[in-house]
Write an enzyme that holds these catalytic residues in place. Structure first.
Site, PDB file in Angstrom:
ATOM      1  CD  GLU A 223      31.125  17.788  -1.229  1.00  0.00           C
ATOM      2  OE1 GLU A 223      30.275  16.980  -1.680  1.00  0.00           O
ATOM      3  OE2 GLU A 223      31.766  18.558  -1.957  1.00  0.00           O
ATOM      4  CD  GLU A 404      35.698  18.617  -3.339  1.00  0.00           C
ATOM      5  OE1 GLU A 404      34.730  18.636  -4.134  1.00  0.00           O
ATOM      6  OE2 GLU A 404      35.920  17.684  -2.560  1.00  0.00           O
TER       7      GLU A 404
END
Length: 497
Positions: A223, A404
């Site tokens: 991320e 995720e």
């Protein structure tokens, strides 16, 4: 688009759990419907109001043979042992120990004590039937100050972990960087310093050569957008800086570090596959106006295309570059050959999906769906389908893994000791179904990792939010399988819903 509008857009893009209070004040210009929707939360993590059926029936949906069901964690969030066996200090050690930075002053010093209890946790994974485990390697555990010879004790821990995974028939998926930058590198400028990308490549090369024979899939940087937005625009994550111009130079250096790590794996002769881990948010116009559509396009540029285009097309999106301007630190920081490095061919894309974003004509956002305990997270399973099919449509049939997806619940053991997180079961079932539909429509999805295996240190939220399939009593470190874990075990067993 004016500079004022762009800054409003960037502020909206940077919403995090700790920014939620500020976000609420920004809803004054939202539509009445959006405001009403934003007040609906999954209180107690019960099933959403529209759900009236038992959340656990067998729907008959089956995933492709060999589909890898897994769960995910990250080093700083679960390991603890912050000062043991040669581990150095990370930016998150510094940030969490700074008064006022995390809820209740919580730190990752102990977390879920996974460093000492990894064998027990491996047995939990085996009992759940996991086929893949996505975790991260702590950079300061390998290089205390981000440079120099590797710390053998740190490498030995990860080798023991991976040996244990293989013994239990679970495939390791290792992330090289999940935000725990060595503090010594931050002191030298952190990701604002181009040299950090070079140091990251050196660290990656050490890890590849020491552990590469055990890892079938590597993920480079987790991320990057969250580091940019929460770490450098809002300052709610480490290193806690608020500087938009610096933020997008950081974005470039993170992307450069990704590309250099891909090249390092190829140069090492490693046979593992490698790719980035990107949190992607589908962006939708909040209404039917041309102005909202235009604002949404730019918003999507900052949220998604900045990272996807540079990796898969070898160019940053022109609308974002134009909006930043030629004098921006990012524009001035890109050197000849950088985009070629960033777009070094990858083997797969890791997608992390949590929430959609609805963009107004002025570049703001509104909420249209119920939210979880994390107020930035709108519950919209259809967004999973939309982002997966969009990636395949726009960037080709690169293999995809979901690394995720999950939500926090206020989980409390009942009188019988069990944790009945029905809302999490409903959430996961609906998102699994959306992923299944995406596969049916041609998305090459090969695995799915629930966030998270364990309750853990949730960054600025400390231990306030529980995202795990497994309940952790932090005082005793006792683990308890939640209802969602038992349900997930059945999903894995039958390879479907």
């Amino acid at each position: 688009m004016s500079l004022l509008t762009r800054r409003r857009l960037l502020r909206r893009a940077a919403l995090s759990a700790t920014a939620a209070g500020a976000a609420r004040t920004g809803l004054a210009g939202a539509t009445a419907a959006g405001i009403a929707a934003s007040t609906v939360a999954l209180g107690g993590c019960d099933s959403p109001p529209e759900r009236t059926t038992d959340p656990e029936p067998d729907s008959g949906l089956r995933f492709p043979d060999g589909f890898a069901w897994g769960a995910a964690t990250s080093a700083y969030q679960i390991e603890g042992a912050a000062k043991e066996d040669g581990r150095g200090e990370s930016v998150w050690d510094t940030f969490s120990h700074t008064p006022g930075r995390t809820r209740n002053g919580d730190t990752g010093d102990v977390a879920a004590d996974h460093y000492h209890r990894y064998a027990q946790d491996l047995d939990l994974m085996r009992d759940l039937g996991l086929r893949s485990y996505r975790f991260s390697i702590s950079w300061p555990r390998i290089q205390a100050d981000g440079s120099g010879r590797p710390n053998q004790r740190g490498l030995d821990f990860y080798r023991r972990l991976m040996d244990g995974l293989h013994e239990r028939g679970i495939a390791p998926m290792a992330t090289l960087f999940h935000w725990d930058l060595p503090q010594a590198l931050q002191d030298a400028g952190g990701w604002e310093n181009r040299d950090t990308a070079e140091r990251f490549a050196e660290y990656a090369d050490m890890v590849f050569r020491a552990l590469g024979d055990q890892v079938p899939v590597w993920l480079t940087i987790n991320e990057p957008k969250t580091v940019v937005q929460n770490g450098y625009i809002w300052g709610h994550h480490a290193p806690g800086i608020r500087d938009e111009d610096a933020a997008y130079l950081v974005a470039h250096h993170l992307q450069l570090g990704h590309g250099l790590a891909v090249q390092a794996l190829r140069a090492s002769g490693g046979t593992g596959r490698i790719g980035p881990a990107l949190n992607l948010h589908p962006c939708y116009p909040a209404d039917d106006s041309a102005e909202s559509a235009a604002a949404t396009r730019l918003y999507d540029g900052y949220e998604n295309r900045l990272y996807l285009d540079s990796i898969f097309k070898g160019a940053y999106p022109q609308d974002v570059l134009d909006d930043l301007g030629p004098a921006s630190r990012m524009a001035r920081g890109v050197r000849d050959g950088d985009l070629k490095i960033i777009s070094s061919p990858v083997d797969l894309l890791a997608v992390q999906y949590y929430t959609p974003i609805y963009v107004t004509a002025d570049g703001g956002t509104v909420r249209k769906w119920p939210t979880s305990e994390a107020e930035w997270q709108q519950i919209y399973p259809e967004g999973m389908y939309d982002i997966l099919t969009r990636v395949t449509r726009d960037y080709g049939r690169v293999p995809i893994t979901i690394t995720e997806n999950g939500l926090p619940c206020p989980d409390v053991p009942g009188a019988d000791g069990n944790v009945d997180d029905t809302g999490r079961v409903t959430f996961l079932r609906d998102h699994f179904a959306a992923a299944h539909r995406a596969i049916g429509d041609g998305v090459p999805l090969e695995s799915y990792h629930v966030w998270s295996l364990l309750d853990n240190f949730e960054w600025a939220e400390g231990y306030e939010q529980r995202w795990g399939l497994v309940y952790v009593d932090y005082a005793s470190q006792r683990r308890v399988l939640k209802r969602s874990a038992h349900w997930y075990r059945d999903v894995i067993r039958r390879n479907g819903l």
